[in-house]
Design a protein around this motif. Sequence first.
Motif, mmCIF file in Angstrom:
data_model
loop_
_atom_site.group_PDB
_atom_site.id
_atom_site.type_symbol
_atom_site.label_atom_id
_atom_site.label_comp_id
_atom_site.label_asym_id
_atom_site.label_seq_id
_atom_site.Cartn_x
_atom_site.Cartn_y
_atom_site.Cartn_z
ATOM 1 N N GLY A 393 31.575 27.438 70.169
ATOM 2 C CA GLY A 393 31.033 28.383 69.365
ATOM 3 C C GLY A 393 29.972 29.260 70.130
ATOM 4 O O GLY A 393 30.013 29.322 71.423
ATOM 5 N N ASP A 394 29.390 30.341 69.340
ATOM 6 C CA ASP A 394 28.558 30.943 69.951
ATOM 7 C C ASP A 394 27.241 30.567 70.308
ATOM 8 O O ASP A 394 26.466 30.064 69.279
ATOM 9 N N PRO A 395 26.674 30.392 71.315
ATOM 10 C CA PRO A 395 25.414 29.938 71.538
ATOM 11 C C PRO A 395 24.390 30.831 71.329
ATOM 12 O O PRO A 395 24.602 31.887 71.252
ATOM 13 N N GLU A 396 23.281 30.080 70.749
ATOM 14 C CA GLU A 396 22.216 30.666 70.290
ATOM 15 C C GLU A 396 20.971 30.784 71.314
ATOM 16 O O GLU A 396 20.547 29.709 71.835
ATOM 17 N N TRP A 397 20.431 32.010 71.423
ATOM 18 C CA TRP A 397 19.313 32.153 72.540
ATOM 19 C C TRP A 397 17.804 32.038 71.655
ATOM 20 O O TRP A 397 17.729 32.525 70.876
ATOM 21 N N LYS A 398 17.029 31.402 72.392
ATOM 22 C CA LYS A 398 15.807 31.252 71.770
ATOM 23 C C LYS A 398 14.623 32.764 72.049
ATOM 24 O O LYS A 398 15.101 33.461 73.060
ATOM 25 N N SER A 399 14.069 32.931 71.154
ATOM 26 C CA SER A 399 13.324 34.272 71.217
ATOM 27 C C SER A 399 11.962 33.949 71.796
ATOM 28 O O SER A 399 10.996 34.016 71.218
ATOM 29 N N VAL A 400 12.132 34.012 72.943
ATOM 30 C CA VAL A 400 10.783 33.718 74.018
ATOM 31 C C VAL A 400 10.845 34.624 75.098
ATOM 32 O O VAL A 400 11.829 34.968 75.619
ATOM 33 N N LEU A 401 9.446 35.140 75.482
ATOM 34 C CA LEU A 401 9.630 36.175 76.470
ATOM 35 C C LEU A 401 9.795 35.505 77.812
ATOM 36 O O LEU A 401 10.488 36.289 78.768
ATOM 37 N N ALA A 402 9.039 34.443 78.192
ATOM 38 C CA ALA A 402 8.819 34.077 79.442
ATOM 39 C C ALA A 402 10.072 33.686 79.985
ATOM 40 O O ALA A 402 10.532 33.819 81.353
ATOM 41 N N SER A 403 10.965 32.802 79.163
ATOM 42 C CA SER A 403 12.173 32.154 79.922
ATOM 43 C C SER A 403 13.258 32.589 79.227
ATOM 44 O O SER A 403 13.419 33.305 78.083
ATOM 45 N N ARG A 404 14.489 32.633 80.040
ATOM 46 C CA ARG A 404 15.697 32.634 79.191
ATOM 47 C C ARG A 404 16.336 31.264 78.955
ATOM 48 O O ARG A 404 16.712 30.489 79.785
ATOM 49 N N SER A 405 16.431 30.948 77.579
ATOM 50 C CA SER A 405 16.714 29.556 77.194
ATOM 51 C C SER A 405 17.377 29.590 75.979
ATOM 52 O O SER A 405 17.104 30.509 74.908
ATOM 53 N N LEU A 406 18.475 28.681 75.856
ATOM 54 C CA LEU A 406 19.337 28.446 74.971
ATOM 55 C C LEU A 406 18.897 27.302 73.904
ATOM 56 O O LEU A 406 18.150 26.262 74.117
ATOM 57 N N GLU A 407 19.167 27.591 72.505
ATOM 58 C CA GLU A 407 18.906 26.870 71.606
ATOM 59 C C GLU A 407 19.878 25.458 71.848
ATOM 60 O O GLU A 407 19.476 24.259 71.599
ATOM 61 N N ALA A 408 20.858 25.800 72.102
ATOM 62 C CA ALA A 408 22.018 24.853 71.977
ATOM 63 C C ALA A 408 23.268 25.258 72.705
ATOM 64 O O ALA A 408 23.479 26.688 72.695
ATOM 65 N N LEU A 409 24.195 24.597 73.333
ATOM 66 C CA LEU A 409 25.221 25.153 74.018
ATOM 67 C C LEU A 409 26.289 24.040 73.539
ATOM 68 O O LEU A 409 26.879 23.121 74.066
ATOM 69 N N PRO A 410 27.161 24.503 72.277
ATOM 70 C CA PRO A 410 28.227 23.682 71.856
ATOM 71 C C PRO A 410 29.324 23.718 72.632
ATOM 72 O O PRO A 410 30.018 24.876 72.849
ATOM 73 N N VAL A 411 29.902 22.721 73.169
ATOM 74 C CA VAL A 411 31.286 22.662 73.822
ATOM 75 C C VAL A 411 31.992 21.348 73.354
ATOM 76 O O VAL A 411 31.766 20.515 72.739
ATOM 77 N N THR A 412 33.245 21.815 73.835
ATOM 78 C CA THR A 412 34.231 20.476 73.939
ATOM 79 C C THR A 412 34.465 20.009 75.149
ATOM 80 O O THR A 412 34.661 20.887 76.161
ATOM 81 N N HIS A 413 34.905 18.748 75.353
ATOM 82 C CA HIS A 413 34.944 18.317 76.913
ATOM 83 C C HIS A 413 36.516 17.851 77.064
ATOM 84 O O HIS A 413 36.808 17.645 78.273
ATOM 85 N N GLY A 414 37.176 17.774 76.327
ATOM 86 C CA GLY A 414 38.404 17.424 76.274
ATOM 87 C C GLY A 414 38.831 16.160 77.057
ATOM 88 O O GLY A 414 39.879 15.655 77.773
ATOM 89 N N GLY A 415 37.938 15.098 76.885
ATOM 90 C CA GLY A 415 38.085 13.898 77.172
ATOM 91 C C GLY A 415 37.291 13.446 78.672
ATOM 92 O O GLY A 415 36.769 12.594 78.729
ATOM 93 N N GLY A 416 37.608 14.230 79.787
ATOM 94 C CA GLY A 416 36.849 14.116 81.059
ATOM 95 C C GLY A 416 37.307 13.027 81.655
ATOM 96 O O GLY A 416 38.331 12.321 81.415
ATOM 97 N N ARG A 417 36.624 12.971 83.073
ATOM 98 C CA ARG A 417 37.111 12.074 83.864
ATOM 99 C C ARG A 417 35.711 10.844 84.169
ATOM 100 O O ARG A 417 34.826 11.444 84.176
ATOM 101 N N SER A 418 36.322 9.565 84.679
ATOM 102 C CA SER A 418 35.393 8.876 84.940
ATOM 103 C C SER A 418 34.776 9.187 86.328
ATOM 104 O O SER A 418 35.245 9.809 87.207
#
Length: 418
Positions: A393-418
Amino acid sequence: MTGTGGTAFTDDLLTPAASGDPYPLLHALRETDPVHWSAAHRAWLITRYDDNSASFQNKAFSSDRVRPLLAARADRPERAREPSASDTVLGLIADWMVVSDPPAHTRLRKLAAGAFKGQRIAAMTEQITAIVDTHIDGFLQESGPADLIAGIAYPLPATVIATMLGAPPEDRDRFREWSDELALVAFGTGGAARADRHERALRGLQEMAAYFRSLVEYRRREPGEDMLSALMAKEGDDRLSDDELVAMCALLLFAGHETTTNSIANSILALLRHPEQLERLRAEPELIGTAVEELLRFDGPIKVLNRWVVAETEVRGTVIRPGERVHLILASANRDPEKFTDPDVLDIGRSPNPHIAFGKGIHACIGAQLARTETRIAVARIVERMPGLALAGDPEWKSVLASRSLEALPVTHGGGRS
């Protein structure tokens, strides 16, 4: 203001468009008015690399911005009887190195330096790797889209900091809550709807200060191999007071948590948006060191650093006067074409890479090596263990001056490795 070709554009860095992608606006400022007075921010915006770099050595620009605020509040008639909870928290923040000037800053940094020695951070590599893998293990149990920040980037730094300070494992969730509350108080609130939350945050920070004070007392009786015990070691006849130790713990929690969360999240997002660089890193994992430096330059965790002007000075022919405020825009400096070839291109092999994502000079972030270490390990393990990682999905950025901060980072991982 008016940009190239007479096109009008806003200089407000907190609009939804600028919060999502500040770089077009910063490019326009660099090109048309690199030392720009912003009515929206009531501050000078400094956007060129060389000007930002020189500003870190400019004694007219002061970092001591909390004590004057406390003094001004104390002079108000309604403050004469009893300090408020917010005054108490500001008093805590006033002892942070990042809001102090020499000689206070010099003393605090010297006394803290032993706890941040490179060998101490390097020795934690195995421990940090185990913490990262534990969080990845939990994240891989999620089916379908999940938030990488909530699952990995956000809890990781608080766990590392709690471990470094020698706090019991069962207290680590409280560290995350306190970090959020510090951010709420440090960056302020908006509107009456958040007033109750603000008061709860202030009470939580008083609880945090009491907790750190008890931890200081415990480690004074029972020193260990943790960072707090190292901070308590004497430097000649001098040592950090209990108030300074509590403030140092709070600074480590706040700055270390916020900065590292953003570094990890922004790095993964940049790689996902530049799949050729992600595949290059998978093919050449030995590039992780230079890759993280480039990711910090390309979209680093700190967007703006604030300074108060205490003496008349001149930047690029513009006179800046005492009492005014300056925003050093690191996000712009690190994309300056006068310093970096193809600055808007992500190149994980870029070298040399003299970015200033963590500041420069005496106010360079003392925890930068820790943030780099956590980011290197986290990014490397995520890339290795999640070959199917993709944006959900489209990540949403926080409206803050000092930092470059995401509200969330929605991803799929496809299972992954141990």
